[in-house]
Design a protein around this motif. Structure first.
Motif, PDB file in Angstrom:
ATOM      1  N   LYS A   6      28.006   6.317   4.669  1.00 18.81           N
ATOM      2  CA  LYS A   6      28.112   5.164   3.780  1.00 18.81           C
ATOM      3  C   LYS A   6      29.216   4.206   4.231  1.00 18.81           C
ATOM      4  O   LYS A   6      29.105   2.987   4.051  1.00 18.81           O
ATOM      5  CB  LYS A   6      28.376   5.631   2.350  1.00 18.81           C
ATOM      6  CG  LYS A   6      27.186   6.365   1.721  1.00 18.81           C
ATOM      7  CD  LYS A   6      25.946   5.490   1.677  1.00 18.81           C
ATOM      8  CE  LYS A   6      24.760   6.204   1.059  1.00 18.81           C
ATOM      9  NZ  LYS A   6      23.541   5.357   1.003  1.00 18.81           N
ATOM     10  N   SER A   7      30.282   4.740   4.820  1.00 19.78           N
ATOM     11  CA  SER A   7      31.345   3.880   5.342  1.00 19.78           C
ATOM     12  C   SER A   7      30.825   3.002   6.476  1.00 19.78           C
ATOM     13  O   SER A   7      31.123   1.797   6.532  1.00 19.78           O
ATOM     14  CB  SER A   7      32.525   4.724   5.824  1.00 19.78           C
ATOM     15  OG  SER A   7      33.088   5.476   4.773  1.00 19.78           O
ATOM     16  N   LYS A   8      30.039   3.594   7.361  1.00 21.99           N
ATOM     17  CA  LYS A   8      29.436   2.808   8.448  1.00 21.99           C
ATOM     18  C   LYS A   8      28.488   1.744   7.897  1.00 21.99           C
ATOM     19  O   LYS A   8      28.424   0.629   8.417  1.00 21.99           O
ATOM     20  CB  LYS A   8      28.685   3.741   9.402  1.00 21.99           C
ATOM     21  CG  LYS A   8      29.579   4.628  10.241  1.00 21.99           C
ATOM     22  CD  LYS A   8      28.753   5.516  11.171  1.00 21.99           C
ATOM     23  CE  LYS A   8      29.648   6.370  12.057  1.00 21.99           C
ATOM     24  NZ  LYS A   8      28.854   7.262  12.948  1.00 21.99           N
ATOM     25  N   LEU A   9      27.763   2.086   6.835  1.00 23.48           N
ATOM     26  CA  LEU A   9      26.851   1.135   6.217  1.00 23.48           C
ATOM     27  C   LEU A   9      27.619  -0.066   5.669  1.00 23.48           C
ATOM     28  O   LEU A   9      27.222  -1.220   5.889  1.00 23.48           O
ATOM     29  CB  LEU A   9      26.069   1.821   5.094  1.00 23.48           C
ATOM     30  CG  LEU A   9      25.146   0.920   4.267  1.00 23.48           C
ATOM     31  CD1 LEU A   9      23.957   0.493   5.108  1.00 23.48           C
ATOM     32  CD2 LEU A   9      24.671   1.628   3.014  1.00 23.48           C
ATOM     33  N   VAL A  10      28.724   0.212   4.972  1.00 20.10           N
ATOM     34  CA  VAL A  10      29.530  -0.875   4.400  1.00 20.10           C
ATOM     35  C   VAL A  10      30.090  -1.765   5.499  1.00 20.10           C
ATOM     36  O   VAL A  10      30.016  -2.996   5.427  1.00 20.10           O
ATOM     37  CB  VAL A  10      30.672  -0.293   3.541  1.00 20.10           C
ATOM     38  CG1 VAL A  10      31.634  -1.404   3.119  1.00 20.10           C
ATOM     39  CG2 VAL A  10      30.121   0.420   2.320  1.00 20.10           C
ATOM     40  N   LEU A  11      30.640  -1.157   6.541  1.00 21.06           N
ATOM     41  CA  LEU A  11      31.240  -1.927   7.631  1.00 21.06           C
ATOM     42  C   LEU A  11      30.215  -2.768   8.384  1.00 21.06           C
ATOM     43  O   LEU A  11      30.532  -3.855   8.877  1.00 21.06           O
ATOM     44  CB  LEU A  11      31.952  -0.977   8.607  1.00 21.06           C
ATOM     45  CG  LEU A  11      33.183  -0.249   8.062  1.00 21.06           C
ATOM     46  CD1 LEU A  11      33.702   0.741   9.084  1.00 21.06           C
ATOM     47  CD2 LEU A  11      34.269  -1.243   7.679  1.00 21.06           C
ATOM     48  N   SER A  12      28.980  -2.288   8.456  1.00 19.16           N
ATOM     49  CA  SER A  12      27.955  -3.012   9.207  1.00 19.16           C
ATOM     50  C   SER A  12      27.286  -4.113   8.386  1.00 19.16           C
ATOM     51  O   SER A  12      26.809  -5.103   8.950  1.00 19.16           O
ATOM     52  CB  SER A  12      26.888  -2.037   9.718  1.00 19.16           C
ATOM     53  OG  SER A  12      26.232  -1.407   8.631  1.00 19.16           O
ATOM     54  N   LYS A  13      27.241  -3.966   7.066  1.00 19.36           N
ATOM     55  CA  LYS A  13      26.505  -4.924   6.239  1.00 19.36           C
ATOM     56  C   LYS A  13      27.384  -5.957   5.544  1.00 19.36           C
ATOM     57  O   LYS A  13      26.904  -7.028   5.195  1.00 19.36           O
ATOM     58  CB  LYS A  13      25.702  -4.169   5.172  1.00 19.36           C
ATOM     59  CG  LYS A  13      24.677  -3.205   5.740  1.00 19.36           C
ATOM     60  CD  LYS A  13      23.668  -3.913   6.628  1.00 19.36           C
ATOM     61  CE  LYS A  13      22.633  -2.941   7.188  1.00 19.36           C
ATOM     62  NZ  LYS A  13      21.653  -3.619   8.069  1.00 19.36           N
ATOM     63  N   VAL A  14      28.661  -5.660   5.341  1.00 16.01           N
ATOM     64  CA  VAL A  14      29.526  -6.594   4.640  1.00 16.01           C
ATOM     65  C   VAL A  14      29.927  -7.749   5.549  1.00 16.01           C
ATOM     66  O   VAL A  14      29.970  -7.600   6.779  1.00 16.01           O
ATOM     67  CB  VAL A  14      30.786  -5.859   4.116  1.00 16.01           C
ATOM     68  CG1 VAL A  14      31.770  -5.587   5.254  1.00 16.01           C
ATOM     69  CG2 VAL A  14      31.458  -6.655   3.006  1.00 16.01           C
ATOM     70  N   ASN A  15      30.180  -8.903   4.942  1.00 14.78           N
ATOM     71  CA  ASN A  15      30.646 -10.071   5.689  1.00 14.78           C
ATOM     72  C   ASN A  15      32.173 -10.098   5.621  1.00 14.78           C
ATOM     73  O   ASN A  15      32.744 -10.505   4.607  1.00 14.78           O
ATOM     74  CB  ASN A  15      30.068 -11.351   5.081  1.00 14.78           C
ATOM     75  CG  ASN A  15      30.398 -12.587   5.903  1.00 14.78           C
ATOM     76  OD1 ASN A  15      31.400 -12.633   6.608  1.00 14.78           O
ATOM     77  ND2 ASN A  15      29.559 -13.597   5.811  1.00 14.78           N
ATOM     78  N   PRO A  16      32.860  -9.672   6.676  1.00 14.40           N
ATOM     79  CA  PRO A  16      34.326  -9.546   6.606  1.00 14.40           C
ATOM     80  C   PRO A  16      35.036 -10.875   6.395  1.00 14.40           C
ATOM     81  O   PRO A  16      36.056 -10.930   5.699  1.00 14.40           O
ATOM     82  CB  PRO A  16      34.693  -8.921   7.964  1.00 14.40           C
ATOM     83  CG  PRO A  16      33.549  -9.239   8.858  1.00 14.40           C
ATOM     84  CD  PRO A  16      32.332  -9.287   7.993  1.00 14.40           C
ATOM     85  N   GLU A  17      34.523 -11.962   6.968  1.00 16.58           N
ATOM     86  CA  GLU A  17      35.176 -13.259   6.810  1.00 16.58           C
ATOM     87  C   GLU A  17      35.111 -13.732   5.361  1.00 16.58           C
ATOM     88  O   GLU A  17      36.085 -14.249   4.813  1.00 16.58           O
ATOM     89  CB  GLU A  17      34.528 -14.288   7.738  1.00 16.58           C
ATOM     90  CG  GLU A  17      34.741 -13.997   9.220  1.00 16.58           C
ATOM     91  CD  GLU A  17      34.114 -15.056  10.109  1.00 16.58           C
ATOM     92  OE1 GLU A  17      33.471 -15.980   9.551  1.00 16.58           O
ATOM     93  OE2 GLU A  17      34.271 -14.956  11.337  1.00 16.58           O
TER      94      GLU A  17
END
Length: 333
Positions: A147-158
């Motif tokens: 789930k951590s990888k999912l969040v990091l890959s799908k969220v828009n960090p900017e």
């Protein structure tokens, strides 16, 4: 002798490190154990909560101006003393970036919804084609990593970074305003804290010191300071709640009375000439504002200037924000 002391200190240091590692390991195990049910709970609660909030906000924006003002006045009149710093922060943010905060919260909410939707899709993935979803076959650490990888890959960090930066900038401005606005209560809390701390250090400090093991004695003054500040904050802010309840009841009562007056004037409801076009030509709005204010203050007095159960549970975000703001501006001073 010195070698023996060195070995003893080394052994003690090693034992302390092992103790810390064991505690961290237990904390990680607890986190891994609650990760799946917590994710399921958030996925169930957050979407309808966001949907309800968005609908309520849109509904409020569509209300006639008089009705919206009456609702705002009612909230200030009957609940202003329960959350004084929250309402003060909203008023300060009105002039220092409320729209920016609303947009930032909206962006964060959209990102959370994206993550939840992607998590739902991920929960249905069956990569090994065995007829069972992959997430049902993993536990603990593997689930957290997935789930951590999912969040990091799908969220828009900017977008997330910009949203948090905007909220923090507005918070700094609001905190500065609140520190000045509540300078008197902050000074009162600090004065009461010093008074309590002196009494405790004089009469209870030696007793506590004698009862505490030698290696933990250094924590006694610190903990006494925390307790004294907590008690002082409770006393000072309780007094402030009474003052805020009175002033907000007057303010909210006047807003309610003026909203009703504007509604009657707009719809040509004159009440035998008692409601002229200009509210400055009559005292009826002031009379009703005092009646509303008396009702609002009495209501807050009857509930002890604190939200009763179970409404305090339903409104726990407001409760948390209120106490966080109080602690922040008091600590900063």
């Amino acid at each position: 002798f010195f070698d023996s002391c060195g070995h003893t200190e080394s052994a003690a240091s090693t034992m302390a490190e092992r103790s810390v590692e064991e505690k961290l390991g237990k904390a990680a195990e607890i986190l891994q154990a609650v990760a799946k049910p917590l994710a399921a709970f958030l996925g169930l609660v957050i979407p309808p909560l966001f949907l309800f909030t968005a609908k309520a906000y849109r509904w409020f924006k569509l209300l006639p101006t008089n009705v919206a003002q009456f609702i705002i006045g009612f909230i200030f009149c009957f609940f202003g003393g329960l959350y004084p710093t929250v309402f003060a922060a909203i008023q300060a943010a009105e002039h220092g970036g409320r729209k920016v905060v609303v947009q930032a919260i909206s962006d964060l909410a959209n990102e959370i919804m994206v993550i939840l939707e992607e998590s739902k899709k991920d929960d249905q993935v069956d990569a090994d084609k065995d007829g069972k979803a992959d997430v049902t076959q993993i536990e603990g650490k593997e689930y957290v990593i997935r789930k951590s990888k999912l969040v990091l890959s799908k969220v828009n960090p900017e977008k997330v970074d910009a949203a948090f930066a905007s909220i923090y900038r507005v918070w700094l401005a609001v905190a500065a305003v609140l520190t000045i606005q509540f300078a008197r209560v902050i000074n009162m809390a600090l004065s009461i804290s010093d008074f309590i701390q002196q009494i405790v250090n004089r009469f209870l400090g030696p007793v506590i010191q004698s009862a505490v093991p030698k290696e933990y004695k250094k924590w006694v003054p610190v903990i006494i300071g925390w307790v004294a500040k907590s008690i002082a904050m409770s006393i000072a802010w309780k007094l402030q709640s009474v003052i805020s309840a009175f002033t907000s009841a007057l303010t909210g009562g006047l807003i309610m009375a003026r909203a009703i007056y504007a509604f009657c004037s707009e719809h040509k409801i004159r009440f035998a000439g008692m409601v002229p076009n200009n509210h400055e030509e009559t005292y009826i709005d002031e009379v009703f504002s005092y009646i509303f204010a008396a009702c609002g203050f009495y209501f807050q007095f009857k509930i002890g200037f604190d939200m009763p159960f179970p409404f305090n549970v339903l409104l726990w975000p407001l409760e948390f924000i209120e106490y966080y703001i109080r602690w922040s501006i008091t600590k900063a001073s």
